[in-house]
Design a protein around this motif. Sequence first.
Motif, PDB file in Angstrom:
ATOM      1  N   ALA A  93      -2.023   9.369  -1.042  1.00 59.43           N
ATOM      2  CA  ALA A  93      -3.443   9.391  -1.418  1.00 59.43           C
ATOM      3  C   ALA A  93      -4.197  10.504  -0.699  1.00 59.43           C
TER       4      ALA A  93
ATOM      5  N   ASP B 168      -7.655  11.897  -2.152  1.00 60.55           N
ATOM      6  CA  ASP B 168      -8.734  10.913  -2.173  1.00 60.55           C
ATOM      7  C   ASP B 168      -9.182  10.531  -0.768  1.00 60.55           C
TER       8      ASP B 168
ATOM      9  N   TYR C  33      -1.599   4.264  -2.127  1.00 61.38           N
ATOM     10  CA  TYR C  33      -1.283   4.150  -3.552  1.00 61.38           C
ATOM     11  C   TYR C  33       0.194   3.840  -3.785  1.00 61.38           C
TER      12      TYR C  33
END
Length: 288
Positions: free
Chosen positions: A167, A170, A131
């Motif tokens: 990230a 996730d 990200y």
Amino acid sequence: MSRTDAPPLPEPLRVPVADSHTHLDMQDGTVEEGLARAAAVNVTAVVQVGCDVKGSRWAAETAAAHPSVHASVALHPNEAPRIVHGDPEGTARQGAREPGGKAALDEALAEIDALAALAHVRAVGETGLDYFRTGPEGVAAQEESFRAHIEIAKRHGKALVIHDRDAHADVLRVLADAGAPERTVFHCYSGDAEMARICAAAGYFMSFAGNVTFKNAQPLRDALAVVPAELVLVETDAPFLTPVPYRGRPNAPYLIPVTLRAMAGVRGTDEDSLAAAVYDNTARAFDF
């Protein structure tokens, strides 16, 4: 001395060790030269990691030609959005490209799947989520690609190499949801000690790079301190993440001893014991 000069060879390790993640195709000199310098300091095996179709083909070919090289093949997390949405600015080293949509992503994944079937390809990765460089518009393509790589790794019985940047939650969610392969490696581990405990409970290997030596990396050192001995790996991610005192200069597998010695200090162990454990762990992780 120029900041771009290659650092000198460190004192050789007494016990052989493996570099679990490197990019020989992005380094100066020939593969043979790079492997010879590594061998001179007792870095006797390297995992060459592909980041796109072309690089993955190169990794497989290089592993086929050199017994000390083991290949990992994948589309980097930032590659998937470029394939789907295009990259008109040419932000990647591959240059500008037109949008290809889902069909182009499926075609690229099919090539990775074919490469993963080869005996000298030991892993599928680096894949995961990033990200930092990819905004919200690219997240769906990244996750679709990540899930596809997980299935490819499981289908061929290969290790999965994770790229996780900004990230953490996730990445762990997708691994839990999709079902991680038996051998999963967090390349350039970037989480904290709490996440390290979560990864250890799941049996994930955690590989540490030169950034563990950086002044501002105390959370990384705290994580390294709690990783079980049987799950620790070391890597260069060369030519990136060159360890202190050579930060800012080109990295290469021969600098593994610098990082490994720093890791031994963090863990309160001797370098010989750590090198032996890391080599054994890397051989188990990548089945070589």
